[in-house]
Design an enzyme around this catalytic site. Structure first.
Site, short mmCIF file in Angstrom:
data_model
loop_
_atom_site.label_atom_id
_atom_site.label_comp_id
_atom_site.label_asym_id
_atom_site.label_seq_id
_atom_site.Cartn_x
_atom_site.Cartn_y
_atom_site.Cartn_z
N TYR A 1 53.21 38.73 38.13
CA TYR A 1 53.83 38.01 39.25
C TYR A 1 55.34 38.20 39.24
O TYR A 1 55.93 38.57 38.23
CB TYR A 1 53.51 36.51 39.16
CG TYR A 1 52.08 36.19 39.46
CD1 TYR A 1 51.61 36.20 40.78
CD2 TYR A 1 51.19 35.87 38.46
CE1 TYR A 1 50.30 35.90 41.06
CE2 TYR A 1 49.86 35.57 38.73
CZ TYR A 1 49.42 35.59 40.04
OH TYR A 1 48.12 35.30 40.32
N ASP B 1 38.23 36.92 41.97
CA ASP B 1 39.63 36.67 42.31
C ASP B 1 39.78 36.21 43.77
O ASP B 1 39.89 37.02 44.69
CB ASP B 1 40.41 37.95 42.03
CG ASP B 1 41.90 37.80 42.24
OD1 ASP B 1 42.34 36.76 42.78
OD2 ASP B 1 42.64 38.73 41.87
N GLN C 1 38.07 40.53 38.34
CA GLN C 1 38.46 40.95 39.70
C GLN C 1 37.48 40.46 40.76
O GLN C 1 37.86 40.11 41.86
CB GLN C 1 38.59 42.47 39.77
CG GLN C 1 39.94 42.94 39.31
CD GLN C 1 40.14 44.43 39.44
OE1 GLN C 1 39.27 45.13 39.94
NE2 GLN C 1 41.26 44.91 38.97
N ARG D 1 44.17 37.31 36.39
CA ARG D 1 44.08 38.58 37.13
C ARG D 1 43.75 39.71 36.14
O ARG D 1 44.51 40.66 36.01
CB ARG D 1 45.38 38.89 37.82
CG ARG D 1 45.96 38.04 38.96
CD ARG D 1 45.26 37.32 39.89
NE ARG D 1 45.19 37.75 41.26
CZ ARG D 1 46.15 37.67 42.18
NH1 ARG D 1 47.34 37.28 41.88
NH2 ARG D 1 45.91 38.02 43.42
N SER E 1 43.04 37.24 45.67
CA SER E 1 43.03 38.59 46.24
C SER E 1 42.13 38.67 47.47
O SER E 1 42.51 39.25 48.49
CB SER E 1 42.54 39.62 45.21
OG SER E 1 43.51 39.78 44.21
P1 NAD Z 1 52.10 36.88 45.37
O1 NAD Z 1 51.27 36.39 46.48
O2 NAD Z 1 52.43 35.94 44.23
O3 NAD Z 1 53.51 37.40 45.97
C1 NAD Z 1 53.53 38.38 47.00
C2 NAD Z 1 54.56 39.46 46.69
O4 NAD Z 1 55.87 38.95 46.93
C3 NAD Z 1 54.55 39.96 45.26
O5 NAD Z 1 54.36 41.37 45.26
C4 NAD Z 1 55.94 39.59 44.74
O6 NAD Z 1 56.45 40.53 43.81
C5 NAD Z 1 56.74 39.58 46.02
N1 NAD Z 1 58.02 38.85 45.97
C6 NAD Z 1 58.31 37.69 45.35
N2 NAD Z 1 59.61 37.36 45.54
C7 NAD Z 1 60.15 38.34 46.33
C8 NAD Z 1 61.44 38.57 46.86
N3 NAD Z 1 62.45 37.73 46.65
N4 NAD Z 1 61.62 39.67 47.62
C9 NAD Z 1 60.61 40.55 47.86
N5 NAD Z 1 59.38 40.39 47.35
C10 NAD Z 1 59.14 39.30 46.60
O7 NAD Z 1 51.51 38.22 44.79
P2 NAD Z 1 49.98 38.65 44.63
O8 NAD Z 1 49.52 39.34 45.84
O9 NAD Z 1 49.20 37.49 44.15
O10 NAD Z 1 50.10 39.73 43.47
C11 NAD Z 1 50.77 39.38 42.26
C12 NAD Z 1 50.52 40.41 41.20
O11 NAD Z 1 49.18 40.38 40.75
C13 NAD Z 1 50.78 41.84 41.61
O12 NAD Z 1 51.40 42.50 40.54
C14 NAD Z 1 49.41 42.41 41.84
O13 NAD Z 1 49.36 43.81 41.69
C15 NAD Z 1 48.68 41.69 40.73
N6 NAD Z 1 47.23 41.64 40.96
C16 NAD Z 1 46.38 42.01 39.95
C17 NAD Z 1 45.01 41.95 40.14
C18 NAD Z 1 44.07 42.35 39.05
O14 NAD Z 1 44.41 43.13 38.22
N7 NAD Z 1 42.89 41.79 39.03
C19 NAD Z 1 44.50 41.48 41.33
C20 NAD Z 1 45.38 41.09 42.33
C21 NAD Z 1 46.75 41.15 42.12
#
Ligand code: NAD
Length: 378
Positions: A227, A129, A126, A121, A132
């Site tokens: 994560y 991805d 991006q 990520r 996303s």
């Molecule tokens: P994910 O699908 O792994 O999880 C979904 C959400 O559930 C996350 O926000 C996580 O913190 C939350 N979660 C986990 N356990 C929990 C609990 N017990 N109670 C409440 N919430 C809980 O997450 P994702 O959508 O893949 O995103 C993961 C990370 O990657 C984030 O920080 C996001 O900002 C980042 N991200 C970065 C990029 C990039 O820079 N290219 C792109 C996409 C996502």
């Protein structure tokens, strides 16, 4: 280079890994493309649209992929498909790396397998991805599914027959899917509250006009990749108490909480479901990883304790046209820097972080042994 685009065969899968638009781009880069007949039909990309861009059509999986150098797929290769591929062929797809029991078979068959879920990520990647692009769709559609099953309005309405209060939506997890669900529910006029273990999510949630419900903690819940980590028992108890309080007041709950490589955390217990108002709706986006609510059932819509639980597993496939369009572009962006016109193959540079992170198997070798144990246990 000969690129193959087979039809997806997994139950409920309607997406396709290349669209006429991306086929045209691969052809402009000097590749030949063969598409299995009907591969794009369920996503509204008819055979004629691929033909128009210069692709060839083939009758079945073996005829499409048998002599291909590169196979583009949505779902992981299954057991029946592996023997049809030539040794050394490259496969780019979702792999479900933490639960797929066939990882070693891919290496044994001499395939070069790229796992799109493991593309890092980082800013540069991006546009590649897939997590996303597909989670964004799941988050949007989850709100529409909730609306379909909720027998009341989302926005506040002042009518001659009286005032209708806005729906209260509680969203668990503010990652990509959760943030899109917040934005969509807000656009529909609902009041939105959100839980996440990562404190960094607070600002994003508030910027979308929702309320972030904080569970006080000294622990940094975010790992180096951004994560969530699994939280300790004390945190879980305090979070459960707060969720119980908020769930009883919610009309809609959308759960998106995931921890990579682990079963989804249970956040909405049966007691909490019982405390909800009749006619409330829960959409569990984590249902394929065991669910954030133990009452939700994979690929079923059930009613328990007066609450409708929506457990659709593959939500992006419900919007197969856009889901395929974005996924296909992710693959194109991932592969374009690797296409080598001179050799007619892929140039695989292991010094490139994007390639090194996502390459699972090459020349009979399995490059991510830490996954193999998990996959075999699953
Ligand atoms: P994910 O699908 O792994 O999880 C979904 C959400 O559930 C996350 O926000 C996580 O913190 C939350 N979660 C986990 N356990 C929990 C609990 N017990 N109670 C409440 N919430 C809980 O997450 P994702 O959508 O893949 O995103 C993961 C990370 O990657 C984030 O920080 C996001 O900002 C980042 N991200 C970065 C990029 C990039 O820079 N290219 C792109 C996409 C996502």
């Amino acid at each position: 280079m000969l690129i193959a685009v087979p039809a997806e065969t997994q139950l409920h899968e309607k997406r396709v890994a290349a669209t006429p638009e991306t086929v045209a781009k691969f052809m402009a880069a000097g590749c030949r493309v063969v598409v299995e007949k009907g591969a794009g039909l369920a996503a509204n990309y008819p055979d004629a649209a691929y033909l128009e861009k210069g692709a060839e059509l083939a009758d079945d999986f073996a005829a499409t992929c048998g002599s291909a150098d590169l196979i583009l797929k949505v779902r992981p290769l299954n057991e029946a498909e592996i023997p049809a591929l030539k040794k050394g062929a490259a496969v780019v797809s979702l792999v479900s790396p933490f639960t797929n029991p066939l990882l070693k078979s891919y290496a044994d068959a001499g395939l070069t397998c790229f796992c799109m879920e493991m593309v890092p990520r980082i800013s540069r990647a991006q546009s590649m991805d897939v997590l996303s692009s597909q989670a964004n769709i799941a988050g949007y559609k989850s709100v529409l599914l909730a609306m379909e099953h909720y027998q009341r309005f989302f926005p506040m309405l002042m009518t001659a027959a009286g005032t209708v209060q806005p729906a209260k939506v509680l969203i668990m997890g503010a990652g990509v899917a959760g943030l899109q669900a917040i934005a969509t529910a807000r656009r529909m006029g609902a009041n939105v509250e959100v839980f996440d273990v990562r404190a960094a999510a607070k600002e994003q949630v508030e910027s979308l006009g929702a309320r972030f419900v904080e569970v006080a903690s000294d622990v940094d819940a975010e790992d180096a990749g951004g994560y969530a980590k699994e939280m300790d028992d004390d945190y879980k108890q305090r979070q459960a108490d707060l969720i119980a309080e908020r769930a009883a007041k919610a009309d809609i709950i959308i759960t998106t909480a995931l921890i990579p490589g682990r079963p989804a955390p249970v956040l909405i217990t049966e007691e909490m479901v019982k405390s909800m108002k009749p006619g409330s709706v829960i959409v569990d986006l984590a249902v394929e990883m065991g669910g954030n609510c133990p009452l939700s059932e994979l690929d079923e819509i059930v009613s328990k304790h007066g609450v409708t639980l929506v457990g659709v597993g593959n939500i992006p496939a419900l919007m197969a046209t856009d889901a395929s369009g974005l996924y296909a572009r992710n693959l194109l962006n991932f592969l374009t820097p690797m296409l080598d016109r001179e050799s007619g193959g892929l140039s695989i540079n292991m010094d490139d972080e994007v390639i090194a992170s996502s390459l699972l198997t090459r020349d009979g070798e399995f490059l991510k042994p830490e996954l193999l144990n998990k996959g075999e246990k699953a």
